[in-house]
Design an enzyme around this catalytic site. Structure first.
Site, PDB file in Angstrom:
ATOM      1  N   SER A  20       0.849  -1.193   0.000  1.00  0.00           N
ATOM      2  CA  SER A  20       0.000   0.000   0.000  1.00  0.00           C
ATOM      3  C   SER A  20       0.880   1.236   0.000  1.00  0.00           C
ATOM      4  O   SER A  20       2.026   1.194   0.465  1.00  0.00           O
ATOM      5  CB  SER A  20      -0.893   0.008   1.250  1.00  0.00           C
ATOM      6  OG  SER A  20      -1.529   1.253   1.430  1.00  0.00           O
ATOM      7  N   TYR A  78      -1.652  -0.785  10.430  1.00  0.00           N
ATOM      8  CA  TYR A  78      -1.749  -1.108   9.007  1.00  0.00           C
ATOM      9  C   TYR A  78      -0.519  -0.594   8.262  1.00  0.00           C
ATOM     10  O   TYR A  78       0.088  -1.317   7.468  1.00  0.00           O
ATOM     11  CB  TYR A  78      -3.018  -0.484   8.436  1.00  0.00           C
ATOM     12  CG  TYR A  78      -3.219  -0.723   6.947  1.00  0.00           C
ATOM     13  CD1 TYR A  78      -3.777  -1.915   6.497  1.00  0.00           C
ATOM     14  CD2 TYR A  78      -2.886   0.251   6.010  1.00  0.00           C
ATOM     15  CE1 TYR A  78      -3.982  -2.139   5.145  1.00  0.00           C
ATOM     16  CE2 TYR A  78      -3.084   0.037   4.660  1.00  0.00           C
ATOM     17  CZ  TYR A  78      -3.631  -1.159   4.231  1.00  0.00           C
ATOM     18  OH  TYR A  78      -3.824  -1.381   2.892  1.00  0.00           O
TER      19      TYR A  78
END
Length: 258
Positions: free
Chosen positions: A148, A161
């Protein structure tokens, strides 16, 4: 005639996609099939993987639906053994399975930390480890980790995350270094916001969407086909001399400056 154009086709390849039951994973599975591959569709929910498997078969390719929890190493061992038995080989692994719990740093619990890291990083590592052994026996292969932009820049997606996705980017480099001699390339893709069932509610918030677009030079949210092209490229012989890299598919977001 002399030609320098490599093939972007995946004909007769076996591509394994984790988290393939819906969203990005489903799109990557169908895209691999459209490029000519047979696809192993792996996820925890049988109904979801059976639906994705049906879509792969609609393209005219073989589908191998496998139920497995990416956080349990024993289930990954059994899954890879089943893939070997049914498909006979593994050419490409796409580590797509992932999750997030949006908590402020001061509110993160040990349970949340463990759950996110087990899914996003631990699962991808052990799946890579087990698939790499099969790839070595077959003369090589390709591993693609879906990371990501949150692993590269600070976002409001949460510290846990972000840490897990940054870890995936570094893991990609280390595995690429170690397995290059075995003919295995290891790369990552770093997406920005894409329209999926998981992001649908967020993107319905007009202010949140406006904030996203303000940070995106191309002024749009990604469509799933934008990711499929990158994944097919990194799965094909066109990327044979590329390893240890992270390709950000982000509309220019990580290049943005103030």
């Amino acid at each position: 005639m002399l030609s320098y154009l490599p093939s972007f086709e995946l004909t007769n390849q076996v591509v394994v996609v984790t988290g393939a039951g819906k969203g990005i994973g489903r799109a990557l599975a169908i895209g691999a099939a459209e490029a000519g591959a047979d696809v192993v569709v792996l996820a925890r929910t049988e109904a979801d993987i059976q639906e994705t498997a049906g879509l792969v078969r609609d393209v005219g390719r073989k589908a191998y639906p496998i139920i497995a929890d990416i956080t349990k190493e024993s289930e990954l061992t059994e899954a890879v053994q089943q893939i070997e038995k049914e498909a006979g080989k593994i050419n490409v692994l796409i580590n797509n399975a992932g999750m997030n719990i949006r908590s402020k740093a001061s509110d993160v619990t040990e349970v949340e930390w463990t759950q996110i890291f087990q899914t996003n990083l631990q699962g991808a590592f052990f799946m890579s480890q087990k698939c790499a052994e099969v790839m070595k026996e077959g003369g090589g292969g390709k591993i693609i980790n879906i990371s990501s932009v949150a692993g590269h820049v600070a976002l409001r997606t949460g510290v846990v995350y972000a840490a897990s996705k940054a870890g995936m980017i570094q893991m990609t480099k280390n595995l690429a270094l170690e397995w290059a001699e075995n003919g295995i390339t290891v790369n990552a893709i770093g997406p920005w916001y894409f329209r999926t069932p998981l992001t649908e509610k967020l993107l319905q918030d007009e202010q949140y969407l406006a904030d996203i677009l303000n940070r995106t030079p191309m002024k749009r949210v990604g469509e799933l086909k934008d990711l499929v092209g990158a994944a097919v490229f990194l799965s094909s012989e066109a990327s044979n001399y590329i390893t240890g890299q992270t390709l950000f598919v982000d509309g220019g977001m990580t290049s943005y400056g103030f």
